[in-house]
Design a protein around this motif. Structure first.
Motif, PDB file in Angstrom:
ATOM      1  N   TYR A  33      51.774  56.840  38.697  1.00 51.31           N
ATOM      2  CA  TYR A  33      53.118  56.312  38.955  1.00 51.31           C
ATOM      3  C   TYR A  33      53.362  55.885  40.395  1.00 51.31           C
ATOM      4  CZ  TYR A  33      54.330  57.855  34.297  1.00 51.31           C
ATOM      5  OH  TYR A  33      54.372  58.009  32.935  1.00 51.31           O
ATOM      6  N   LEU A  34      52.548  56.316  41.345  1.00 53.26           N
ATOM      7  CA  LEU A  34      52.781  55.958  42.742  1.00 53.26           C
ATOM      8  C   LEU A  34      51.645  55.140  43.344  1.00 53.26           C
ATOM      9  CD1 LEU A  34      54.297  59.307  44.064  1.00 53.26           C
ATOM     10  CD2 LEU A  34      55.509  57.234  43.406  1.00 53.26           C
ATOM     11  N   VAL A  35      50.432  55.638  43.244  1.00 49.32           N
ATOM     12  CA  VAL A  35      49.312  54.995  43.935  1.00 49.32           C
ATOM     13  C   VAL A  35      48.883  53.710  43.237  1.00 49.32           C
ATOM     14  CG1 VAL A  35      46.926  55.282  44.694  1.00 49.32           C
ATOM     15  CG2 VAL A  35      48.537  57.183  44.895  1.00 49.32           C
ATOM     16  N   PHE A  36      48.632  53.752  41.928  1.00 49.38           N
ATOM     17  CA  PHE A  36      48.154  52.564  41.223  1.00 49.38           C
ATOM     18  C   PHE A  36      49.153  51.407  41.266  1.00 49.38           C
ATOM     19  CE2 PHE A  36      45.346  55.466  38.421  1.00 49.38           C
ATOM     20  CZ  PHE A  36      44.415  55.549  39.428  1.00 49.38           C
ATOM     21  N   PRO A  37      50.467  51.630  41.060  1.00 49.56           N
ATOM     22  CA  PRO A  37      51.402  50.495  41.192  1.00 49.56           C
ATOM     23  C   PRO A  37      51.428  49.907  42.601  1.00 49.56           C
ATOM     24  CG  PRO A  37      52.435  52.239  39.954  1.00 49.56           C
ATOM     25  CD  PRO A  37      51.147  52.793  40.490  1.00 49.56           C
ATOM     26  N   TRP A  38      51.205  50.730  43.611  1.00 45.18           N
ATOM     27  CA  TRP A  38      51.191  50.230  44.989  1.00 45.18           C
ATOM     28  C   TRP A  38      49.936  49.402  45.254  1.00 45.18           C
ATOM     29  CZ3 TRP A  38      47.847  51.690  49.048  1.00 45.18           C
ATOM     30  CH2 TRP A  38      48.183  51.177  50.293  1.00 45.18           C
ATOM     31  N   VAL A  39      48.802  49.791  44.675  1.00 47.45           N
ATOM     32  CA  VAL A  39      47.531  49.115  44.920  1.00 47.45           C
ATOM     33  C   VAL A  39      47.376  47.856  44.067  1.00 47.45           C
ATOM     34  CG1 VAL A  39      45.014  49.380  44.665  1.00 47.45           C
ATOM     35  CG2 VAL A  39      46.362  51.205  45.672  1.00 47.45           C
ATOM     36  N   GLU A  40      47.951  47.821  42.884  1.00 50.75           N
ATOM     37  CA  GLU A  40      47.730  46.736  41.928  1.00 50.75           C
ATOM     38  C   GLU A  40      48.016  45.341  42.484  1.00 50.75           C
ATOM     39  OE1 GLU A  40      48.504  43.857  38.896  1.00 50.75           O
ATOM     40  OE2 GLU A  40      50.136  44.877  39.914  1.00 50.75           O
ATOM     41  N   PRO A  41      49.112  45.100  43.192  1.00 51.48           N
ATOM     42  CA  PRO A  41      49.315  43.740  43.715  1.00 51.48           C
ATOM     43  C   PRO A  41      48.303  43.350  44.790  1.00 51.48           C
ATOM     44  CG  PRO A  41      51.342  45.021  43.885  1.00 51.48           C
ATOM     45  CD  PRO A  41      50.273  45.935  43.431  1.00 51.48           C
ATOM     46  N   LYS A  42      47.725  44.325  45.440  1.00 51.92           N
ATOM     47  CA  LYS A  42      46.765  44.045  46.497  1.00 51.92           C
ATOM     48  C   LYS A  42      45.377  43.728  45.941  1.00 51.92           C
ATOM     49  CE  LYS A  42      49.215  47.128  49.644  1.00 51.92           C
ATOM     50  NZ  LYS A  42      50.486  46.724  49.132  1.00 51.92           N
ATOM     51  N   VAL A  43      45.033  44.256  44.761  1.00 53.44           N
ATOM     52  CA  VAL A  43      43.694  44.103  44.211  1.00 53.44           C
ATOM     53  C   VAL A  43      43.623  42.943  43.232  1.00 53.44           C
ATOM     54  CG1 VAL A  43      41.877  45.257  42.912  1.00 53.44           C
ATOM     55  CG2 VAL A  43      43.219  46.540  44.560  1.00 53.44           C
ATOM     56  N   GLN A  44      44.554  42.837  42.309  1.00 53.20           N
ATOM     57  CA  GLN A  44      44.658  41.769  41.319  1.00 53.20           C
ATOM     58  C   GLN A  44      43.359  41.593  40.534  1.00 53.20           C
ATOM     59  OE1 GLN A  44      46.165  38.264  43.190  1.00 53.20           O
ATOM     60  NE2 GLN A  44      48.080  39.232  43.741  1.00 53.20           N
ATOM     61  N   PHE A  45      43.069  42.574  39.691  1.00 55.07           N
ATOM     62  CA  PHE A  45      41.868  42.541  38.871  1.00 55.07           C
ATOM     63  C   PHE A  45      41.903  41.421  37.839  1.00 55.07           C
ATOM     64  CE2 PHE A  45      41.771  47.091  40.056  1.00 55.07           C
ATOM     65  CZ  PHE A  45      40.504  47.117  40.628  1.00 55.07           C
ATOM     66  N   ASP A  46      43.083  40.988  37.422  1.00 54.67           N
ATOM     67  CA  ASP A  46      43.189  40.036  36.323  1.00 54.67           C
ATOM     68  C   ASP A  46      43.129  38.572  36.757  1.00 54.67           C
ATOM     69  OD1 ASP A  46      45.578  40.201  37.639  1.00 54.67           O
ATOM     70  OD2 ASP A  46      46.804  40.035  35.843  1.00 54.67           O
ATOM     71  N   HIS A  47      42.871  38.302  38.022  1.00 52.38           N
ATOM     72  CA  HIS A  47      42.795  36.925  38.501  1.00 52.38           C
ATOM     73  C   HIS A  47      41.328  36.556  38.697  1.00 52.38           C
ATOM     74  CE1 HIS A  47      46.969  37.582  39.023  1.00 52.38           C
ATOM     75  NE2 HIS A  47      47.184  36.510  39.732  1.00 52.38           N
ATOM     76  N   GLY A  48      40.838  35.640  37.867  1.00 50.72           N
ATOM     77  CA  GLY A  48      39.454  35.204  37.993  1.00 50.72           C
ATOM     78  C   GLY A  48      39.367  33.978  38.888  1.00 50.72           C
ATOM     79  N   VAL A  49      38.342  33.922  39.714  1.00 51.24           N
ATOM     80  CA  VAL A  49      38.146  32.784  40.607  1.00 51.24           C
ATOM     81  C   VAL A  49      36.717  32.286  40.431  1.00 51.24           C
ATOM     82  CG1 VAL A  49      38.086  32.018  42.999  1.00 51.24           C
ATOM     83  CG2 VAL A  49      39.816  33.638  42.279  1.00 51.24           C
ATOM     84  N   VAL A  50      36.602  30.972  40.166  1.00 53.95           N
ATOM     85  CA  VAL A  50      35.301  30.338  40.054  1.00 53.95           C
ATOM     86  C   VAL A  50      35.308  29.149  40.989  1.00 53.95           C
ATOM     87  CG1 VAL A  50      33.684  29.172  38.506  1.00 53.95           C
ATOM     88  CG2 VAL A  50      35.043  31.094  37.686  1.00 53.95           C
ATOM     89  N   ASP A  51      34.327  29.013  41.823  1.00 57.62           N
ATOM     90  CA  ASP A  51      34.209  27.906  42.779  1.00 57.62           C
ATOM     91  C   ASP A  51      35.404  27.806  43.713  1.00 57.62           C
ATOM     92  OD1 ASP A  51      31.747  27.216  41.728  1.00 57.62           O
ATOM     93  OD2 ASP A  51      32.632  25.828  40.279  1.00 57.62           O
ATOM     94  N   GLY A  52      36.037  28.896  44.026  1.00 56.21           N
ATOM     95  CA  GLY A  52      37.118  28.909  44.996  1.00 56.21           C
ATOM     96  C   GLY A  52      38.471  28.494  44.473  1.00 56.21           C
ATOM     97  N   THR A  53      38.568  28.077  43.209  1.00 57.44           N
ATOM     98  CA  THR A  53      39.866  27.702  42.664  1.00 57.44           C
ATOM     99  C   THR A  53      40.294  28.743  41.639  1.00 57.44           C
ATOM    100  OG1 THR A  53      38.840  26.352  40.974  1.00 57.44           O
ATOM    101  CG2 THR A  53      39.460  25.244  43.001  1.00 57.44           C
ATOM    102  N   PRO A  54      41.531  29.218  41.705  1.00 57.27           N
ATOM    103  CA  PRO A  54      41.971  30.224  40.743  1.00 57.27           C
ATOM    104  C   PRO A  54      42.068  29.659  39.335  1.00 57.27           C
ATOM    105  CG  PRO A  54      43.752  29.647  42.247  1.00 57.27           C
ATOM    106  CD  PRO A  54      42.537  28.909  42.692  1.00 57.27           C
ATOM    107  N   ALA A  55      41.734  30.486  38.372  1.00 53.54           N
ATOM    108  CA  ALA A  55      41.813  30.087  36.971  1.00 53.54           C
ATOM    109  C   ALA A  55      43.270  30.000  36.542  1.00 53.54           C
ATOM    110  CB  ALA A  55      41.062  31.080  36.097  1.00 53.54           C
ATOM    111  N   SER A  56      43.582  29.046  35.691  1.00 49.07           N
ATOM    112  CA  SER A  56      44.938  28.871  35.206  1.00 49.07           C
ATOM    113  C   SER A  56      44.908  28.751  33.698  1.00 49.07           C
ATOM    114  CB  SER A  56      45.558  27.617  35.824  1.00 49.07           C
ATOM    115  OG  SER A  56      46.828  27.395  35.270  1.00 49.07           O
ATOM    116  N   SER A  57      45.818  29.448  33.047  1.00 48.83           N
ATOM    117  CA  SER A  57      45.872  29.377  31.584  1.00 48.83           C
ATOM    118  C   SER A  57      46.575  28.115  31.118  1.00 48.83           C
ATOM    119  CB  SER A  57      46.579  30.605  31.037  1.00 48.83           C
ATOM    120  OG  SER A  57      47.914  30.646  31.507  1.00 48.83           O
ATOM    121  N   THR A  58      47.267  27.387  32.007  1.00 50.24           N
ATOM    122  CA  THR A  58      47.973  26.160  31.620  1.00 50.24           C
ATOM    123  C   THR A  58      47.177  24.917  31.957  1.00 50.24           C
ATOM    124  OG1 THR A  58      49.123  26.112  33.743  1.00 50.24           O
ATOM    125  CG2 THR A  58      50.219  27.262  31.923  1.00 50.24           C
TER     126      THR A  58
END
Length: 67
Positions: A33-58
């Motif tokens: 409830y404290l540590v993981f919510p604080w760290v999550e925006p800094k780590v962003q495990f769900d954002h994939g990057v290929v060739d330097g451009t972020p992946a977009s679902s749209t």
């Protein structure tokens, strides 16, 4: 470390076991409830990057060609 903790908990083995479980649950709750919510925006495990451009679902996709 576990032996040190076990030696310093008060009571008989039943009380020590209950206290150890309670401490483990309290530690897990602090992380959940404290540590993981604080760290999550800094780590962003769900954002994939290929060739330097972020992946977009749209992003437009190429239509499937019949084969």
């Amino acid at each position: 470390m576990y032996a040190w903790l076990w030696r310093h908990l008060p009571g008989r083995w039943q009380a020590r076991t209950a206290l150890a479980v309670g401490l483990a649950l309290a530690f897990a709750a602090v992380l959940w409830y404290l540590v993981f919510p604080w760290v999550e925006p800094k780590v962003q495990f769900d954002h994939g990057v290929v060739d330097g451009t972020p992946a977009s679902s749209t992003a437009p996709t190429a239509p499937a060609t019949p084969g």
